[in-house]
Design a protein around this motif. Structure first.
Motif, short mmCIF file in Angstrom:
data_model
loop_
_atom_site.label_atom_id
_atom_site.label_comp_id
_atom_site.label_asym_id
_atom_site.label_seq_id
_atom_site.Cartn_x
_atom_site.Cartn_y
_atom_site.Cartn_z
N ALA A 137 0.65 -1.18 0.21
CA ALA A 137 0.07 -0.06 -0.01
C ALA A 137 0.99 0.99 0.03
CB ALA A 137 -0.98 -0.03 1.34
N GLU A 138 2.03 1.19 0.83
CA GLU A 138 2.83 2.48 0.95
C GLU A 138 3.43 2.58 -0.43
OE1 GLU A 138 6.88 4.15 3.12
OE2 GLU A 138 5.61 2.46 4.09
N LEU A 139 3.85 1.61 -1.09
CA LEU A 139 4.68 1.64 -2.38
C LEU A 139 3.67 2.10 -3.34
CD1 LEU A 139 7.02 -1.53 -2.09
CD2 LEU A 139 7.73 0.58 -2.13
N GLN A 140 2.65 1.72 -3.42
CA GLN A 140 1.59 2.08 -4.39
C GLN A 140 1.21 3.63 -4.26
OE1 GLN A 140 -1.43 -0.72 -3.64
NE2 GLN A 140 -1.06 -2.08 -5.79
N ASP A 141 0.86 4.16 -2.99
CA ASP A 141 0.80 5.47 -2.77
C ASP A 141 2.31 6.43 -3.16
OD1 ASP A 141 -1.55 5.20 -1.77
OD2 ASP A 141 -0.94 5.19 0.41
N ARG A 142 3.34 5.85 -2.88
CA ARG A 142 4.51 6.84 -3.46
C ARG A 142 4.91 6.66 -4.89
NH1 ARG A 142 9.07 6.40 1.22
NH2 ARG A 142 9.89 7.97 -0.50
N LEU A 143 4.71 5.62 -5.38
CA LEU A 143 5.01 5.55 -6.72
C LEU A 143 3.78 6.02 -7.73
CD1 LEU A 143 6.85 2.05 -6.64
CD2 LEU A 143 7.86 3.89 -6.99
N TRP A 144 2.61 5.91 -7.37
CA TRP A 144 1.37 6.55 -8.20
C TRP A 144 0.51 7.23 -7.32
CZ3 TRP A 144 3.19 1.26 -8.32
CH2 TRP A 144 3.91 0.77 -9.59
N PRO A 145 1.10 8.28 -6.93
CA PRO A 145 0.36 9.23 -5.94
C PRO A 145 -1.15 9.60 -6.68
CG PRO A 145 1.94 10.41 -6.75
CD PRO A 145 2.42 8.93 -7.13
N ASP A 146 -2.06 9.57 -5.80
CA ASP A 146 -3.53 9.96 -6.08
C ASP A 146 -4.06 9.30 -7.20
OD1 ASP A 146 -3.35 11.85 -3.91
OD2 ASP A 146 -2.27 13.18 -4.97
N VAL A 147 -3.25 8.13 -7.66
CA VAL A 147 -3.71 7.29 -8.97
C VAL A 147 -4.32 5.99 -8.51
CG1 VAL A 147 -3.31 6.78 -11.24
CG2 VAL A 147 -2.59 8.65 -10.38
N VAL A 148 -5.34 5.34 -8.94
CA VAL A 148 -5.64 4.04 -8.64
C VAL A 148 -5.04 3.04 -9.41
CG1 VAL A 148 -7.39 2.46 -8.20
CG2 VAL A 148 -7.81 4.79 -7.33
N VAL A 149 -4.01 2.08 -9.06
CA VAL A 149 -3.56 1.15 -10.14
C VAL A 149 -3.78 -0.13 -9.40
CG1 VAL A 149 -1.89 2.94 -10.93
CG2 VAL A 149 -1.14 1.35 -8.89
N VAL A 150 -3.32 -1.12 -10.56
CA VAL A 150 -3.93 -2.50 -10.17
C VAL A 150 -2.40 -3.17 -9.46
CG1 VAL A 150 -5.14 -3.12 -12.11
CG2 VAL A 150 -2.70 -3.29 -12.37
N GLU A 151 -2.53 -3.98 -8.69
CA GLU A 151 -1.17 -4.60 -7.89
C GLU A 151 -0.17 -5.15 -8.76
OE1 GLU A 151 -0.60 -7.94 -4.55
OE2 GLU A 151 -2.22 -6.32 -4.13
N ALA A 152 -0.62 -5.33 -10.04
CA ALA A 152 0.23 -6.10 -10.83
C ALA A 152 1.30 -5.04 -11.33
CB ALA A 152 -0.57 -6.80 -12.10
N ASN A 153 1.08 -3.91 -11.27
CA ASN A 153 2.21 -2.83 -11.93
C ASN A 153 3.08 -2.77 -10.76
OD1 ASN A 153 0.02 -2.07 -13.44
ND2 ASN A 153 0.07 0.12 -13.30
N LEU A 154 2.99 -2.97 -9.60
CA LEU A 154 3.94 -2.98 -8.55
C LEU A 154 4.83 -4.27 -8.67
CD1 LEU A 154 5.66 -1.85 -6.19
CD2 LEU A 154 3.63 -2.96 -4.77
N ALA A 155 4.10 -5.43 -9.06
CA ALA A 155 4.85 -6.76 -9.03
C ALA A 155 5.79 -6.75 -10.53
CB ALA A 155 3.86 -7.78 -9.18
N ASN A 156 5.13 -5.78 -11.33
CA ASN A 156 6.04 -5.81 -12.59
C ASN A 156 7.18 -4.85 -12.58
OD1 ASN A 156 3.98 -7.41 -14.18
ND2 ASN A 156 3.08 -5.63 -14.91
N ALA A 157 7.12 -3.96 -11.50
CA ALA A 157 8.25 -3.07 -11.21
C ALA A 157 9.25 -3.87 -10.35
CB ALA A 157 7.93 -1.96 -10.53
#
Length: 221
Positions: free
Chosen positions: A48-68
């Motif tokens: 959750a923290e990584l998604q907030d910091r990498l894609w602030p104020d944007v809803v993204v699927v968890e796969a984006n983080l796994a791909n990174a």
């Protein structure tokens, strides 16, 4: 922040990653992710923290983080079944586990080293480090401003090559320098007022040449 782990050299100021033979390519998001994990080592950083910091104020699927994460592992030659660098904590997040050697003279126990740049917010001194300094309401922000008008990931102050600049990160209430709204990366000079939402802070930069002389006081009796 310039450091070495295994055969790799990481430089946050120039945004470069090298091994002993070549430059290692990472996409901007993957580089940002690696930097966050290194800065927080060896602690777990939640998804959750990584998604907030990498894609602030944007809803993204968890796969984006796994791909990174997969991109970083491929670049480092890191086997997810027997990792040297990036460990997965099941259903929770990731952590960086390798030993790190500082190459910029910084003290590992004091991430900011010598303080040359800082913000003054509500009489609090907030040191700025070389590289990216995320400003936000989230407690894990490098510059934590706990105020209602500040987004969780609000802005970023970039210190590189002896200069500092601020950029907004799609915040709800905007970032301003001396009253003017920031729409792109904006340079900062000593004494500038930077407002995050409705929270003003003063940017300061130490200079041996321009520092005021010590004030004389009457001796105590």
């Amino acid at each position: 922040m310039r450091l070495r782990f295994g055969p790799f050299e990481f430089d946050s100021a120039t945004r470069q990653l090298h091994d002993d033979r070549r430059s290692v390519h990472l996409s901007p998001k993957a580089f940002d992710l690696l930097q966050i994990l290194i800065e927080r080592r060896p602690a777990l950083v939640t998804k959750a923290e990584l998604q907030d910091r990498l894609w602030p104020d944007v809803v993204v699927v968890e796969a984006n983080l796994a791909n990174a994460v997969a991109e970083i592992r491929k670049a480092l030659g890191d086997d997810p079944k027997s990792p040297r660098f990036i460990w997965t904590v099941s259903r929770r997040g990731y952590r960086f586990s390798a030993d790190v050697e500082r190459l910029d003279g910084g003290d590992p126990a004091r991430p900011h080293g010598l303080v040359r740049w800082w913000l003054i917010w509500r009489h609090t001194i907030l040191p700025l480090a070389e590289g990216d300094n995320i400003v936000g309401r989230h407690p894990q922000s490098a510059i934590w401003i706990n105020a209602g008008s500040v987004s969780r990931v609000h802005a970023c102050i970039v210190v590189c090559g002896g200069h500092a600049a601020v950029e907004d990160r799609r915040s709800t209430n905007g970032t301003f320098v001396n009253g003017e709204r920031v729409t792109s990366r904006h340079p900062l000079v000593d004494g500038a007022t930077v407002t995050f939402g409705s929270e003003p802070a003063v940017f300061r930069e130490w200079s041996d040449e321009t520092a005021p002389a010590t004030e004389r006081v009457s001796p105590l009796r």
